[in-house]
Design a protein around this motif. Sequence first.
Motif, PDB file in Angstrom:
ATOM      1  N   PRO A 267     -65.218-160.636  25.336  1.00 33.92           N
ATOM      2  CA  PRO A 267     -64.111-161.477  25.808  1.00 33.92           C
ATOM      3  C   PRO A 267     -63.219-160.794  26.837  1.00 33.92           C
ATOM      4  O   PRO A 267     -62.476-161.468  27.565  1.00 33.92           O
ATOM      5  CB  PRO A 267     -63.337-161.793  24.524  1.00 33.92           C
ATOM      6  N   ASN A 268     -63.261-159.469  26.915  1.00 37.84           N
ATOM      7  CA  ASN A 268     -62.474-158.743  27.910  1.00 37.84           C
ATOM      8  C   ASN A 268     -63.309-158.313  29.109  1.00 37.84           C
ATOM      9  O   ASN A 268     -62.845-157.534  29.949  1.00 37.84           O
ATOM     10  CB  ASN A 268     -61.841-157.500  27.270  1.00 37.84           C
ATOM     11  N   GLY A 269     -64.544-158.808  29.180  1.00 40.19           N
ATOM     12  CA  GLY A 269     -65.438-158.360  30.234  1.00 40.19           C
ATOM     13  C   GLY A 269     -66.107-157.059  29.834  1.00 40.19           C
ATOM     14  O   GLY A 269     -65.856-156.513  28.757  1.00 40.19           O
ATOM     15  N   LYS A 270     -66.945-156.538  30.715  1.00 38.53           N
ATOM     16  CA  LYS A 270     -67.691-155.319  30.395  1.00 38.53           C
ATOM     17  C   LYS A 270     -67.402-154.161  31.342  1.00 38.53           C
ATOM     18  O   LYS A 270     -67.432-152.998  30.958  1.00 38.53           O
ATOM     19  CB  LYS A 270     -69.192-155.612  30.400  1.00 38.53           C
ATOM     20  N   LEU A 271     -67.114-154.461  32.597  1.00 34.03           N
ATOM     21  CA  LEU A 271     -66.896-153.393  33.572  1.00 34.03           C
ATOM     22  C   LEU A 271     -65.537-152.726  33.372  1.00 34.03           C
ATOM     23  O   LEU A 271     -64.568-153.362  32.948  1.00 34.03           O
ATOM     24  CB  LEU A 271     -67.001-153.937  34.990  1.00 34.03           C
ATOM     25  N   ARG A 272     -65.468-151.439  33.685  1.00 42.17           N
ATOM     26  CA  ARG A 272     -64.245-150.668  33.506  1.00 42.17           C
ATOM     27  C   ARG A 272     -63.331-150.805  34.718  1.00 42.17           C
ATOM     28  O   ARG A 272     -63.767-150.636  35.868  1.00 42.17           O
ATOM     29  CB  ARG A 272     -64.592-149.192  33.292  1.00 42.17           C
ATOM     30  N   LEU A 273     -62.059-151.106  34.456  1.00 39.37           N
ATOM     31  CA  LEU A 273     -61.082-151.295  35.522  1.00 39.37           C
ATOM     32  C   LEU A 273     -60.939-150.047  36.387  1.00 39.37           C
ATOM     33  O   LEU A 273     -60.963-150.128  37.622  1.00 39.37           O
ATOM     34  CB  LEU A 273     -59.720-151.668  34.919  1.00 39.37           C
ATOM     35  N   LEU A 274     -60.803-148.880  35.754  1.00 43.45           N
ATOM     36  CA  LEU A 274     -60.471-147.668  36.496  1.00 43.45           C
ATOM     37  C   LEU A 274     -61.647-147.056  37.229  1.00 43.45           C
ATOM     38  O   LEU A 274     -61.490-146.511  38.327  1.00 43.45           O
ATOM     39  CB  LEU A 274     -59.860-146.627  35.553  1.00 43.45           C
ATOM     40  N   TYR A 275     -62.830-147.118  36.645  1.00 37.15           N
ATOM     41  CA  TYR A 275     -63.979-146.407  37.209  1.00 37.15           C
ATOM     42  C   TYR A 275     -64.849-147.273  38.115  1.00 37.15           C
ATOM     43  O   TYR A 275     -65.560-146.752  38.970  1.00 37.15           O
ATOM     44  CB  TYR A 275     -64.869-145.845  36.098  1.00 37.15           C
ATOM     45  N   GLU A 276     -64.798-148.578  37.918  1.00 33.05           N
ATOM     46  CA  GLU A 276     -65.686-149.476  38.659  1.00 33.05           C
ATOM     47  C   GLU A 276     -64.911-150.526  39.451  1.00 33.05           C
ATOM     48  O   GLU A 276     -65.070-150.643  40.669  1.00 33.05           O
ATOM     49  CB  GLU A 276     -66.653-150.163  37.677  1.00 33.05           C
ATOM     50  N   CYS A 277     -64.065-151.280  38.756  1.00 31.21           N
ATOM     51  CA  CYS A 277     -63.432-152.441  39.405  1.00 31.21           C
ATOM     52  C   CYS A 277     -62.403-152.051  40.468  1.00 31.21           C
ATOM     53  O   CYS A 277     -62.398-152.623  41.560  1.00 31.21           O
ATOM     54  CB  CYS A 277     -62.794-153.342  38.347  1.00 31.21           C
ATOM     55  N   ASN A 278     -61.525-151.107  40.160  1.00 32.29           N
ATOM     56  CA  ASN A 278     -60.509-150.713  41.152  1.00 32.29           C
ATOM     57  C   ASN A 278     -61.119-150.192  42.452  1.00 32.29           C
ATOM     58  O   ASN A 278     -60.758-150.663  43.538  1.00 32.29           O
ATOM     59  CB  ASN A 278     -59.564-149.667  40.553  1.00 32.29           C
ATOM     60  N   PRO A 279     -62.025-149.205  42.399  1.00 33.19           N
ATOM     61  CA  PRO A 279     -62.572-148.712  43.673  1.00 33.19           C
ATOM     62  C   PRO A 279     -63.376-149.763  44.427  1.00 33.19           C
ATOM     63  O   PRO A 279     -63.280-149.866  45.656  1.00 33.19           O
ATOM     64  CB  PRO A 279     -63.450-147.522  43.261  1.00 33.19           C
ATOM     65  N   ILE A 280     -64.173-150.573  43.716  1.00 33.81           N
ATOM     66  CA  ILE A 280     -64.951-151.608  44.399  1.00 33.81           C
ATOM     67  C   ILE A 280     -64.031-152.692  44.955  1.00 33.81           C
ATOM     68  O   ILE A 280     -64.270-153.229  46.045  1.00 33.81           O
ATOM     69  CB  ILE A 280     -66.012-152.204  43.451  1.00 33.81           C
ATOM     70  N   ALA A 281     -62.949-153.003  44.237  1.00 29.13           N
ATOM     71  CA  ALA A 281     -61.979-153.985  44.732  1.00 29.13           C
ATOM     72  C   ALA A 281     -61.291-153.475  45.999  1.00 29.13           C
ATOM     73  O   ALA A 281     -61.052-154.231  46.944  1.00 29.13           O
ATOM     74  CB  ALA A 281     -60.941-154.290  43.656  1.00 29.13           C
ATOM     75  N   PHE A 282     -60.965-152.181  46.030  1.00 27.46           N
ATOM     76  CA  PHE A 282     -60.342-151.566  47.207  1.00 27.46           C
ATOM     77  C   PHE A 282     -61.267-151.698  48.415  1.00 27.46           C
ATOM     78  O   PHE A 282     -60.851-152.098  49.509  1.00 27.46           O
ATOM     79  CB  PHE A 282     -60.044-150.096  46.906  1.00 27.46           C
ATOM     80  N   LEU A 283     -62.534-151.384  48.219  1.00 29.07           N
ATOM     81  CA  LEU A 283     -63.514-151.505  49.297  1.00 29.07           C
ATOM     82  C   LEU A 283     -63.695-152.960  49.711  1.00 29.07           C
ATOM     83  O   LEU A 283     -63.832-153.276  50.905  1.00 29.07           O
ATOM     84  CB  LEU A 283     -64.852-150.918  48.854  1.00 29.07           C
ATOM     85  N   THR A 284     -63.702-153.852  48.726  1.00 32.61           N
ATOM     86  CA  THR A 284     -63.862-155.283  49.005  1.00 32.61           C
ATOM     87  C   THR A 284     -62.777-155.775  49.952  1.00 32.61           C
ATOM     88  O   THR A 284     -63.058-156.448  50.952  1.00 32.61           O
ATOM     89  CB  THR A 284     -63.819-156.092  47.698  1.00 32.61           C
ATOM     90  N   GLU A 285     -61.536-155.454  49.642  1.00 39.87           N
ATOM     91  CA  GLU A 285     -60.431-155.916  50.477  1.00 39.87           C
ATOM     92  C   GLU A 285     -60.465-155.260  51.857  1.00 39.87           C
ATOM     93  O   GLU A 285     -60.169-155.905  52.865  1.00 39.87           O
ATOM     94  CB  GLU A 285     -59.097-155.651  49.786  1.00 39.87           C
ATOM     95  N   GLN A 286     -60.837-153.984  51.904  1.00 42.36           N
ATOM     96  CA  GLN A 286     -60.934-153.304  53.194  1.00 42.36           C
ATOM     97  C   GLN A 286     -62.061-153.880  54.055  1.00 42.36           C
ATOM     98  O   GLN A 286     -62.040-153.756  55.277  1.00 42.36           O
ATOM     99  CB  GLN A 286     -61.148-151.805  52.978  1.00 42.36           C
ATOM    100  N   ALA A 287     -63.045-154.508  53.403  1.00 40.12           N
ATOM    101  CA  ALA A 287     -64.154-155.134  54.131  1.00 40.12           C
ATOM    102  C   ALA A 287     -63.895-156.623  54.378  1.00 40.12           C
ATOM    103  O   ALA A 287     -64.804-157.358  54.764  1.00 40.12           O
ATOM    104  CB  ALA A 287     -65.460-154.948  53.358  1.00 40.12           C
ATOM    105  N   GLY A 288     -62.661-157.056  54.139  1.00 38.59           N
ATOM    106  CA  GLY A 288     -62.288-158.442  54.429  1.00 38.59           C
ATOM    107  C   GLY A 288     -62.584-159.428  53.321  1.00 38.59           C
ATOM    108  O   GLY A 288     -62.520-160.636  53.528  1.00 38.59           O
ATOM    109  N   GLY A 289     -62.879-158.930  52.124  1.00 36.64           N
ATOM    110  CA  GLY A 289     -63.195-159.804  51.010  1.00 36.64           C
ATOM    111  C   GLY A 289     -62.054-159.925  50.017  1.00 36.64           C
ATOM    112  O   GLY A 289     -60.914-159.557  50.297  1.00 36.64           O
ATOM    113  N   LYS A 290     -62.393-160.426  48.837  1.00 42.75           N
ATOM    114  CA  LYS A 290     -61.402-160.679  47.792  1.00 42.75           C
ATOM    115  C   LYS A 290     -61.977-160.237  46.452  1.00 42.75           C
ATOM    116  O   LYS A 290     -63.165-160.462  46.176  1.00 42.75           O
ATOM    117  CB  LYS A 290     -61.044-162.168  47.754  1.00 42.75           C
ATOM    118  N   ALA A 291     -61.144-159.604  45.621  1.00 46.40           N
ATOM    119  CA  ALA A 291     -61.569-159.155  44.289  1.00 46.40           C
ATOM    120  C   ALA A 291     -60.582-159.673  43.260  1.00 46.40           C
ATOM    121  O   ALA A 291     -59.365-159.534  43.420  1.00 46.40           O
ATOM    122  CB  ALA A 291     -61.653-157.636  44.238  1.00 46.40           C
TER     123      ALA A 291
END
Length: 331
Positions: A267-291
């Motif tokens: 129910p809380n998802g599976k991916l880790r906020l600190l190790y996976e989601c934050n860095p990929i989200a940072f790259l996503t926004e820098q590449a013009g996307g949305k996370a």
Amino acid sequence: MYTLGEFIIENRDNFPYSTESLLRLFSSIKLAAKSVHKEINKVGLTKNIGSSGKMNIQGENQQKLDFFAHKTFIESFKHRNVVCGIASEESKDIIIINKKKNTLNDQYIVLIDPLDGSSNIDVNVPIGTIFSVFKKNYSCEKKVTINDFLQKGIKQILAGYIIYGSSTILVYSVGNGVHGFTLDPSFGTFYLSHPYISFPKKGNIYSINNGNYEKFSNGIKKFIEFCQKKDKNNLYTSRYIGSLVSDFHRNMIHGGIYIYPKTELSPNGKLRLLYECNPIAFLTEQAGGKASNGYERILDIKPCKLHQRIPFICGPKNMVFKLEKFIKEYE
């Protein structure tokens, strides 16, 4: 053609802190990445393959290469004298690095997933390393605490990943676009191969584990049904590898949305906020996307614990907005 070091020096004005400290950070990352690359490329010929017989802090079966990558990156960061604390997906607690006499004033906190997608090691599918870097919250004279690691993703000063596939590519951003560097193994050098990577404005790939379909919420199910309707105006295609780095790398280049939602069992998802989601989200926004987690921006979420899990969605803005609309309407 720029090497990674030359590119950093050429673009030093884009990094507000010490260029020397950034070069030292990347010296650690490059050295460890090349060691992991070498080990992966001969994995079928060595004993460093398969399960270690141990469970990691996530309750997952730890592969031998998981431990190798974890140890390699930790040791590499320890010897460059710019990192004061490390958190690894493979470690229960934070790792504090004792200050040395020749330590630079710029002190950094590193969070790392040493080997993302390690369950794919035995079948030769691309895997990766994900890293995230923050400035220490307080003065270098003060002791590192857990709060230094629990910063919002928007405060990252560097994020990236290494993908070990048909070639080994290091992708990173310091907040001024996303750049990729391919390793030339004959020289052991990373060369600029993908400058200013950005998502295509319109994507047509959706990446999700359809095996969990019955466990998805109604909003996710409706979005999948929408993608599967085939007509001349709706040409979505499904692509899913099962390694976040691999799926994201393909989607950022070719245009696609990555979805790892909450399920009945998670129910809380599976991916880790600190190790996976934050860095990929940072790259996503820098590449013009949305996370997003379906409701809010990933980089605005305040972490509450080291191994926190969340639902995760990232990709071209139009695709993420569309999925969020389905979630809002049907949940």
